[in-house]
Scaffold this active site. Structure first.
Site, PDB file in Angstrom:
ATOM      1  N   LYS A 167       6.926  -3.030   1.650  1.00  0.00           N
ATOM      2  CA  LYS A 167       5.774  -2.900   0.744  1.00  0.00           C
ATOM      3  C   LYS A 167       5.839  -1.589  -0.039  1.00  0.00           C
ATOM      4  O   LYS A 167       5.664  -1.569  -1.269  1.00  0.00           O
ATOM      5  CB  LYS A 167       4.475  -2.962   1.545  1.00  0.00           C
ATOM      6  CG  LYS A 167       3.228  -2.556   0.766  1.00  0.00           C
ATOM      7  CD  LYS A 167       2.056  -2.288   1.695  1.00  0.00           C
ATOM      8  CE  LYS A 167       0.930  -1.555   0.977  1.00  0.00           C
ATOM      9  NZ  LYS A 167      -0.182  -1.202   1.877  1.00  0.00           N
ATOM     10  N   LYS A 213       3.010   9.506  -1.944  1.00  0.00           N
ATOM     11  CA  LYS A 213       3.308   8.680  -0.771  1.00  0.00           C
ATOM     12  C   LYS A 213       4.460   7.720  -1.040  1.00  0.00           C
ATOM     13  O   LYS A 213       5.392   7.610  -0.234  1.00  0.00           O
ATOM     14  CB  LYS A 213       2.055   7.903  -0.376  1.00  0.00           C
ATOM     15  CG  LYS A 213       2.274   6.800   0.678  1.00  0.00           C
ATOM     16  CD  LYS A 213       2.714   7.357   2.016  1.00  0.00           C
ATOM     17  CE  LYS A 213       3.105   6.232   2.985  1.00  0.00           C
ATOM     18  NZ  LYS A 213       1.945   5.489   3.482  1.00  0.00           N
ATOM     19  N   LEU A 273      -6.910  -0.071   3.993  1.00  0.00           N
ATOM     20  CA  LEU A 273      -6.786  -1.497   3.694  1.00  0.00           C
ATOM     21  C   LEU A 273      -5.360  -1.850   3.277  1.00  0.00           C
ATOM     22  O   LEU A 273      -4.572  -0.970   2.931  1.00  0.00           O
ATOM     23  CB  LEU A 273      -7.782  -1.867   2.586  1.00  0.00           C
ATOM     24  CG  LEU A 273      -9.259  -1.588   2.958  1.00  0.00           C
ATOM     25  CD1 LEU A 273     -10.133  -1.611   1.723  1.00  0.00           C
ATOM     26  CD2 LEU A 273      -9.737  -2.607   3.984  1.00  0.00           C
ATOM     27  N   PRO A 274      -4.997  -3.144   3.311  1.00  0.00           N
ATOM     28  CA  PRO A 274      -3.598  -3.528   3.119  1.00  0.00           C
ATOM     29  C   PRO A 274      -3.006  -3.291   1.733  1.00  0.00           C
ATOM     30  O   PRO A 274      -1.854  -2.881   1.617  1.00  0.00           O
ATOM     31  CB  PRO A 274      -3.594  -5.034   3.450  1.00  0.00           C
ATOM     32  CG  PRO A 274      -4.807  -5.261   4.272  1.00  0.00           C
ATOM     33  CD  PRO A 274      -5.820  -4.283   3.762  1.00  0.00           C
ATOM     34  N   THR A 281      -2.300   2.658   1.398  1.00  0.00           N
ATOM     35  CA  THR A 281      -1.152   2.866   0.516  1.00  0.00           C
ATOM     36  C   THR A 281      -1.142   1.719  -0.480  1.00  0.00           C
ATOM     37  O   THR A 281      -0.901   0.565  -0.111  1.00  0.00           O
ATOM     38  CB  THR A 281       0.163   2.898   1.307  1.00  0.00           C
ATOM     39  OG1 THR A 281       0.151   4.020   2.193  1.00  0.00           O
ATOM     40  CG2 THR A 281       1.355   3.026   0.360  1.00  0.00           C
TER      41      THR A 281
END
Length: 296
Positions: A244, A169, A65-66, A94
């Site tokens: 992001k 990450k 998901l975003p 992420t």
């Protein structure tokens, strides 16, 4: 054959779900986009009418998901109370570390096992099943997750406790963002100094300036292995997604009092590129901002 509920079938999730289906698993797929669901069905998945329907009776749940607010909402509203108590939950989005740890804690309170398992590798790796998974969670939960994640990737690495996958990450991608900026600066400077860029690549790729950004993902068309630069910076890893991840890294650094000047400067450059309309281009297209050639 395992029953897997898969929520989030975008550029990354679509390829991941397809690989699970190709390996013979019963993948119940859901996305808010009908087109994304249709593509998943064409790849061998079964369409679910809702997120809660996708996870009903699932042995494993995978979400892609975003952002953190989407992950929190899907788990709180759809997964908890619908997935069986025996299911293993794997969030591959992420997101910020705090959200990852909060959702993991909420899952534990429901008696559910969960790991955070963000990925590295981009769209091509998602489609090809060659992603790298960085997994946060207990050793027991990691051992359960590893065989399933391995069906979608080339490497599955236990990073530590809950939230550690997300931490690994965003720190990894901060390195990537900063080194790509430095690589692009170097090629732009080499050009202005009159160097042939293939010759510069041949030198630097075998010298101390070598990096993954140069030798695996060169930002100059026609130089080095095939990369998004050879396709007008289409595909690959969008600059908006790099922005992001850099924002997440800088926010995390602020939260723990860490100094990340290179990461912060990379964030500001990608923000400027996005403001000019470059968010949809591959992140290596930042070279066009640095050399002054970008036109939206």
């Amino acid at each position: 054959m395992a029953t897997i509920g898969f929520i989030g079938l975008g550029n990354m999730g679509g390829g991941m779900a397809a690989n699970l289906a190709k390996k013979g698993h019963d993948v119940r797929a859901f996305d808010l986009s009908k087109e994304a669901v249709d593509r998943a069905v064409a790849a061998g998945c079964v369409a679910a009418g809702s997120a809660s329907e996708a996870v009903k009776d699932a042995e494993y749940v995978v979400t892609m998901l975003p952002a953190g607010q989407h992950v929190r909402a899907v788990y709180e509203n759809d997964v908890f109370g619908s997935a069986p108590a025996s299911a293993l939950l794997m969030d591959c989005s992420t997101i910020d570390v705090a959200s990852a740890r909060a959702v993991n804690a909420a899952a534990a309170a429901q008696g559910l096992a969960m790991v955070d398992a963000p990925v590295s590798g981009g769209i091509a790796a998602a489609n090809g099943g060659t992603l790298t998974f960085m997994v946060g969670g207990s050793a027991e939960h990691f051992a359960r997750a590893e065989p399933v994640l391995a069906l979608m990737g080339k490497a599955v690495i236990h990073a530590g406790g809950a939230g550690s996958g997300q931490a690994a990450k965003i720190v990894n991608n901060m390195i990537l963002g900063a080194t790509m900026v430095a690589t692009c600066e170097a090629f732009a400077l080499a050009s202005k100094l009159g160097l042939d860029l293939q010759t510069f690549y041949d030198i630097s790729s075998k010298a101390s300036g070598q990096s993954w950004s140069m030798t695996s993902y060169c930002p100059v068309p026609g130089v080095g292995p095939q990369s998004p630069a050879d396709n007008d910076y289409q595909g690959g890893f969008a600059a908006g997604l790099m922005l992001k991840d850099l924002k997440l890294a800088v926010e995390a650094a602020q939260g723990v009092g860490a100094s990340v000047p290179m990461g912060g400067h990379a964030e500001s450059l990608y923000q400027a590129f996005a403001n000019l309309g470059g968010a949809g281009k591959d992140f290596s297209a930042i070279i066009k901002l640095l050399d002054g050639s970008y036109r939206a």
